[in-house]
Scaffold this motif. Structure first.
Motif, PDB file in Angstrom:
ATOM      1  N   PRO A  53       0.816  -1.226   0.000  1.00  0.00           N
ATOM      2  CA  PRO A  53       0.000   0.000   0.000  1.00  0.00           C
ATOM      3  C   PRO A  53       0.846   1.272   0.000  1.00  0.00           C
ATOM      4  N   GLY A  54       2.050   1.188   0.541  1.00  0.00           N
ATOM      5  CA  GLY A  54       2.937   2.346   0.576  1.00  0.00           C
ATOM      6  C   GLY A  54       3.719   2.572  -0.703  1.00  0.00           C
ATOM      7  N   GLY A  55       3.605   1.608  -1.650  1.00  0.00           N
ATOM      8  CA  GLY A  55       4.250   1.785  -2.943  1.00  0.00           C
ATOM      9  C   GLY A  55       5.572   1.063  -3.124  1.00  0.00           C
ATOM     10  N   SER A  56       5.997   0.273  -2.151  1.00  0.00           N
ATOM     11  CA  SER A  56       7.217  -0.523  -2.339  1.00  0.00           C
ATOM     12  C   SER A  56       6.934  -1.625  -3.353  1.00  0.00           C
ATOM     13  N   LYS A  64      12.128  -6.992 -15.099  1.00  0.00           N
ATOM     14  CA  LYS A  64      12.698  -5.732 -14.614  1.00  0.00           C
ATOM     15  C   LYS A  64      13.096  -4.835 -15.790  1.00  0.00           C
ATOM     16  N   GLY A  65      12.716  -3.562 -15.673  1.00  0.00           N
ATOM     17  CA  GLY A  65      13.021  -2.602 -16.733  1.00  0.00           C
ATOM     18  C   GLY A  65      11.985  -2.567 -17.834  1.00  0.00           C
ATOM     19  N   ARG A  66      11.080  -3.533 -17.868  1.00  0.00           N
ATOM     20  CA  ARG A  66      10.040  -3.570 -18.907  1.00  0.00           C
ATOM     21  C   ARG A  66       8.640  -3.402 -18.320  1.00  0.00           C
ATOM     22  N   PHE A  67       8.407  -3.955 -17.149  1.00  0.00           N
ATOM     23  CA  PHE A  67       7.081  -3.912 -16.509  1.00  0.00           C
ATOM     24  C   PHE A  67       7.120  -2.954 -15.327  1.00  0.00           C
ATOM     25  N   THR A  68       5.984  -2.294 -15.087  1.00  0.00           N
ATOM     26  CA  THR A  68       5.842  -1.403 -13.944  1.00  0.00           C
ATOM     27  C   THR A  68       4.510  -1.665 -13.260  1.00  0.00           C
ATOM     28  N   ILE A  69       4.566  -1.933 -11.961  1.00  0.00           N
ATOM     29  CA  ILE A  69       3.349  -2.121 -11.176  1.00  0.00           C
ATOM     30  C   ILE A  69       3.063  -0.824 -10.427  1.00  0.00           C
ATOM     31  N   SER A  70       1.781  -0.468 -10.353  1.00  0.00           N
ATOM     32  CA  SER A  70       1.397   0.743  -9.635  1.00  0.00           C
ATOM     33  C   SER A  70       0.043   0.519  -8.984  1.00  0.00           C
ATOM     34  N   ILE A  71      -0.310   1.407  -8.066  1.00  0.00           N
ATOM     35  CA  ILE A  71      -1.552   1.238  -7.335  1.00  0.00           C
ATOM     36  C   ILE A  71      -2.240   2.579  -7.153  1.00  0.00           C
ATOM     37  N   ASP A  72      -3.566   2.533  -7.264  1.00  0.00           N
ATOM     38  CA  ASP A  72      -4.405   3.677  -6.940  1.00  0.00           C
ATOM     39  C   ASP A  72      -5.229   3.251  -5.732  1.00  0.00           C
ATOM     40  N   ASN A  73      -4.778   3.651  -4.545  1.00  0.00           N
ATOM     41  CA  ASN A  73      -5.437   3.186  -3.314  1.00  0.00           C
ATOM     42  C   ASN A  73      -6.887   3.660  -3.239  1.00  0.00           C
ATOM     43  N   ALA A  74      -7.157   4.854  -3.725  1.00  0.00           N
ATOM     44  CA  ALA A  74      -8.520   5.381  -3.662  1.00  0.00           C
ATOM     45  C   ALA A  74      -9.473   4.545  -4.506  1.00  0.00           C
TER      46      ALA A  74
END
Length: 116
Positions: A53-56, A64-74
């Motif tokens: 939840p903190g973005g780690s 690595k270097g090709r994929f990116t994980i992200s989160i929208d907590n709201a």
């Protein structure tokens, strides 16, 4: 009751991009880690990327270097941006939420097919 619903899979050519989304529902939903796993035909399910939840974040070496994980907590939504896709990325991708002391929640899976 927690439900995870994935979307965004499809057929792309090598080198192209896709973005997967995983939307969580349930008024009491909380988690310690959310991640994307994948399972190719004849292979074991493997972790692709994870986020707290903190973005780690944490990634498999192969992405690595090709994929990116992200989160929208709201929005209770996790994304997986996949760039420079390769045929070996072809698999069913599953969203996962680790939420102790309860059992993990899993999505139904979305197929990513990278082929020329």
């Amino acid at each position: 009751q927690v439900q995870l619903v994935e979307s965004g899979g499809g057929l792309v050519q090598p080198g192209e991009s896709l973005r997967l989304s995983c939307a969580a529902s349930g008024s009491s939903f909380s988690f310690v880690v959310m991640g994307w796993y994948r399972q190719a035909p004849g292979k074991q399910r493997e972790l692709v990327a994870a986020i707290t939840p903190g973005g780690s974040t944490n990634y498999a070496d192969s992405v690595k270097g090709r994929f990116t994980i992200s989160i929208d907590n709201a929005k209770k939504t996790v994304y997986l941006q996949m760039n420079s896709l390769k045929p070996e990325d072809t698999a069913v991708y599953y969203c996962n939420a680790k939420r102790p002391p309860f059992a993990d929640a899993w999505g139904q899976g979305t197929l990513v097919n990278v082929s020329s």
